[in-house]
Design a protein around this motif. Sequence first.
Motif, PDB file in Angstrom:
ATOM      1  N   ASP A  39      21.672  39.149 -28.106  1.00  0.00           N
ATOM      2  CA  ASP A  39      21.402  40.571 -28.196  1.00  0.00           C
ATOM      3  C   ASP A  39      21.023  41.074 -26.814  1.00  0.00           C
ATOM      4  O   ASP A  39      20.660  40.294 -25.936  1.00  0.00           O
ATOM      5  N   GLY A  40      21.134  42.355 -26.643  1.00  0.00           N
ATOM      6  CA  GLY A  40      20.790  42.943 -25.367  1.00  0.00           C
ATOM      7  C   GLY A  40      20.285  44.362 -25.549  1.00  0.00           C
ATOM      8  O   GLY A  40      20.479  44.979 -26.590  1.00  0.00           O
ATOM      9  N   ALA A  41      19.641  44.857 -24.532  1.00  0.00           N
ATOM     10  CA  ALA A  41      19.129  46.223 -24.539  1.00  0.00           C
ATOM     11  C   ALA A  41      19.029  46.705 -23.105  1.00  0.00           C
ATOM     12  O   ALA A  41      18.954  45.914 -22.171  1.00  0.00           O
ATOM     13  N   PHE A  42      19.035  48.032 -22.942  1.00  0.00           N
ATOM     14  CA  PHE A  42      18.818  48.598 -21.617  1.00  0.00           C
ATOM     15  C   PHE A  42      18.185  49.967 -21.754  1.00  0.00           C
ATOM     16  O   PHE A  42      18.223  50.584 -22.822  1.00  0.00           O
ATOM     17  N   LEU A  43      17.568  50.410 -20.659  1.00  0.00           N
ATOM     18  CA  LEU A  43      16.917  51.712 -20.627  1.00  0.00           C
ATOM     19  C   LEU A  43      17.889  52.744 -20.062  1.00  0.00           C
ATOM     20  O   LEU A  43      18.434  52.553 -18.973  1.00  0.00           O
ATOM     21  N   GLY A  49      17.808  46.219 -17.809  1.00  0.00           N
ATOM     22  CA  GLY A  49      18.165  45.766 -19.144  1.00  0.00           C
ATOM     23  C   GLY A  49      17.726  44.329 -19.333  1.00  0.00           C
ATOM     24  O   GLY A  49      17.141  43.718 -18.438  1.00  0.00           O
ATOM     25  N   GLY A  50      18.012  43.806 -20.482  1.00  0.00           N
ATOM     26  CA  GLY A  50      17.669  42.421 -20.766  1.00  0.00           C
ATOM     27  C   GLY A  50      18.593  41.848 -21.811  1.00  0.00           C
ATOM     28  O   GLY A  50      19.196  42.573 -22.602  1.00  0.00           O
ATOM     29  N   VAL A  73      22.526  47.972 -14.850  1.00  0.00           N
ATOM     30  CA  VAL A  73      23.149  48.075 -16.169  1.00  0.00           C
ATOM     31  C   VAL A  73      23.561  49.524 -16.417  1.00  0.00           C
ATOM     32  O   VAL A  73      22.801  50.451 -16.140  1.00  0.00           O
ATOM     33  N   THR A  74      24.761  49.712 -16.949  1.00  0.00           N
ATOM     34  CA  THR A  74      25.231  51.069 -17.232  1.00  0.00           C
ATOM     35  C   THR A  74      25.574  51.317 -18.690  1.00  0.00           C
ATOM     36  O   THR A  74      25.767  52.451 -19.090  1.00  0.00           O
ATOM     37  N   SER A  75      25.667  50.249 -19.515  1.00  0.00           N
ATOM     38  CA  SER A  75      26.008  50.452 -20.925  1.00  0.00           C
ATOM     39  C   SER A  75      25.547  49.257 -21.755  1.00  0.00           C
ATOM     40  O   SER A  75      25.341  48.156 -21.235  1.00  0.00           O
ATOM     41  N   LEU A  76      25.410  49.502 -23.048  1.00  0.00           N
ATOM     42  CA  LEU A  76      25.046  48.424 -23.967  1.00  0.00           C
ATOM     43  C   LEU A  76      26.151  47.373 -24.037  1.00  0.00           C
ATOM     44  O   LEU A  76      25.882  46.177 -24.096  1.00  0.00           O
ATOM     45  N   LYS A  77      27.397  47.821 -23.996  1.00  0.00           N
ATOM     46  CA  LYS A  77      28.524  46.872 -24.016  1.00  0.00           C
ATOM     47  C   LYS A  77      28.431  45.913 -22.830  1.00  0.00           C
ATOM     48  O   LYS A  77      28.647  44.712 -22.975  1.00  0.00           O
ATOM     49  N   GLN A  78      28.075  46.428 -21.658  1.00  0.00           N
ATOM     50  CA  GLN A  78      27.925  45.580 -20.470  1.00  0.00           C
ATOM     51  C   GLN A  78      26.835  44.540 -20.694  1.00  0.00           C
ATOM     52  O   GLN A  78      27.009  43.364 -20.358  1.00  0.00           O
ATOM     53  N   VAL A  79      25.713  44.959 -21.278  1.00  0.00           N
ATOM     54  CA  VAL A  79      24.589  44.053 -21.519  1.00  0.00           C
ATOM     55  C   VAL A  79      25.018  42.911 -22.431  1.00  0.00           C
ATOM     56  O   VAL A  79      24.765  41.734 -22.154  1.00  0.00           O
ATOM     57  N   GLU A  80      25.669  43.238 -23.530  1.00  0.00           N
ATOM     58  CA  GLU A  80      26.066  42.196 -24.475  1.00  0.00           C
ATOM     59  C   GLU A  80      27.149  41.292 -23.895  1.00  0.00           C
ATOM     60  O   GLU A  80      27.146  40.083 -24.135  1.00  0.00           O
ATOM     61  N   LEU A  81      28.046  41.844 -23.100  1.00  0.00           N
ATOM     62  CA  LEU A  81      29.052  41.005 -22.440  1.00  0.00           C
ATOM     63  C   LEU A  81      28.410  40.075 -21.413  1.00  0.00           C
ATOM     64  O   LEU A  81      28.852  38.934 -21.240  1.00  0.00           O
TER      65      LEU A  81
END
Length: 93
Positions: A39-43, A49-50, A73-81
């Motif tokens: 899982d991931g998240a970002f502000l 993000g993390g 980080v620019t998107s949730l998709k980037q974080v999860e990838l």
Amino acid sequence: MAWYHEFMEPTKPLVPKKNQQTRPRWSPPAVGVLKLNVDGAFLHNNTDGGIGGILRNSHGHAIAAFAYHLTNVTSLKQVELEAIQLVYNGCTS
């Protein structure tokens, strides 16, 4: 270190209250197979993000886990990838 022992315990099913909608819960993999959840998240207001993940066996016991801070980080998709890439690189190196 009580949190560590609680973390390492197998996932316990939750019993929903009457008239409460249920959400899908974690389901174990087949015997002899490991299951990885990431899982991931970002502000949105900055680029921090993390990511994190846990590897469990068919009994729900934690085998390994990770958590990392991300920047730019620019998107949730980037974080999860990023999480998937981290795991893939760890498994292939």
